[in-house]
Design a protein around this motif. Structure first.
Motif, short mmCIF file in Angstrom:
data_model
loop_
_atom_site.label_atom_id
_atom_site.label_comp_id
_atom_site.label_asym_id
_atom_site.label_seq_id
_atom_site.Cartn_x
_atom_site.Cartn_y
_atom_site.Cartn_z
N LEU A 14 0.91 -1.16 0.00
CA LEU A 14 0.00 0.00 0.00
C LEU A 14 0.91 1.16 0.00
N ALA A 15 0.46 2.14 -0.41
CA ALA A 15 1.32 3.27 -0.54
C ALA A 15 0.79 4.45 0.22
N GLY A 22 1.70 -0.55 6.38
CA GLY A 22 1.35 -1.45 7.47
C GLY A 22 0.02 -1.11 8.12
N ILE A 23 -0.49 -2.07 8.89
CA ILE A 23 -1.72 -1.87 9.66
C ILE A 23 -1.50 -2.09 11.14
N GLY A 61 1.43 4.06 4.64
CA GLY A 61 0.25 3.69 3.89
C GLY A 61 -0.47 2.60 4.66
N SER A 62 -1.72 2.86 5.03
CA SER A 62 -2.43 1.93 5.89
C SER A 62 -3.81 1.64 5.33
N LEU A 63 -4.51 0.76 6.01
CA LEU A 63 -5.88 0.40 5.66
C LEU A 63 -6.75 0.56 6.90
N ASP A 64 -7.93 1.07 6.73
CA ASP A 64 -8.85 1.28 7.84
C ASP A 64 -9.63 0.00 8.09
N LEU A 111 -3.84 7.42 4.94
CA LEU A 111 -2.49 7.91 5.18
C LEU A 111 -2.30 8.21 6.65
N LEU A 112 -1.21 7.72 7.22
CA LEU A 112 -0.85 8.04 8.61
C LEU A 112 0.55 8.65 8.63
#
Length: 270
Positions: A12-13, A34-35, A209-212, A264-265
């Motif tokens: 993920l970017a 990462g998550i 780059g993360s995922l919710d 984005l974090l």
């Protein structure tokens, strides 16, 4: 879990907005995918790592809930990303980035009305839980203001999935595993959801780059479907493709939820 060939060949970017410089290089910053905050907030350098004390306990693994409250804990998550790219900040040229890019990255100057871009030269195979990618090595980019990063899900081999995730849950007093795997060529756009989205605080900042995860089971009442028989277990494995009734189409819904959960974090370290 992914097959051995997937790991052997193995996303993920993130976008960057006016980032703080990292200690290891005063005019570059690092992208991580990462998550799991335990891994993506780890210190950037061995020096900063030594400053962390044994009293600091690791954060719990990431978890999410079904539409009716059943809790799932992520055991592993992997993805394959193609065509990862971001626009150069306004006024920047590739000559400004000389010697500052990770080996996997290339730079193309603006031409014919198209903006300059930074691109990852080959597919990225991302381990979301460990915040690492193959080919291995940190993805360093010049410090600056980037509006977004775009990418595309894909398959490194025809028989392999684009995204794989296993998450454990407890049902009727026993541990079970939700298995999600799908192929996709969906275009992904990673942008901040607000001016800043900061996890932690400190001197060293990385872009994550993360995922919710909280959106992954939106609209899917897993506990109710299990109770009613609209979802069934294969021994200890739950696959949403079997869904009927209120969970009909659940696998496709989760796929779409994951594809649109990009975020984005900005992760900082003490």
């Amino acid at each position: 879990m992914p097959s051995i060939p997937w790991l052997r060949t193995s996303g993920l970017a993130a976008a960057v907005l006016c980032l703080s410089a990292c200690k290891s290089d005063s005019d570059t910053t690092e992208l991580r995918f990462g998550i799991n905050p335990t891994t993506y907030m780890r210190p950037l350098t061995a020096e900063s790592s030594s400053q962390r004390t044994a009293m600091e306990s690791p954060l719990p693994p990431p978890s999410f809930r079904s539409n009716d409250g059943l809790v799932f804990t992520v055991e592993g998550a992997y993805a394959t990303l193609f065509d990862v790219r971001l626009e150069l900040p306004s006024g920047h040229e590739c000559s400004d980035s000389e010697g500052k890019l990770a080996p996997l990255m290339t730079c193309t100057d603006a031409a014919d009305g198209r903006p300059g871009t930074l691109s990852v030269r080959e597919p990225l195979f991302v381990n979301w839980m460990n915040a690492v990618n193959l080919p291995n090595g940190p993805l360093r980019i010049p410090e600056g203001g980037y509006s977004r990063i775009e990418a595309r899900l894909g398959q490194s081999e025809p028989e392999l999935s684009s995204f794989i995730m296993d998450a454990s849950f407890t049902w009727e007093g026993k541990r079970h595993l939700l298995a999600v795997a799908f192929t996709s060529t969906a275009a992904l756009r990673f942008e901040p959801r607000g001016p800043f989205d900061i996890a932690g605080s400190g001197e060293d900042t990385v872009v994550v780059g993360s995922l919710d995860l909280t959106t992954w089971l939106d609209g899917i009442p897993v506990a109710s479907c299990l109770a009613l028989g609209d979802l069934t277990l294969d021994n200890t494995i739950l696959r949403l493709e079997t869904g009927t009734g209120a969970c009909a189409g659940a696998a496709e819904r989760v796929k779409q939820n994951i594809e649109t959960s990009t975020r984005l974090l900005f992760a900082s370290h003490r």
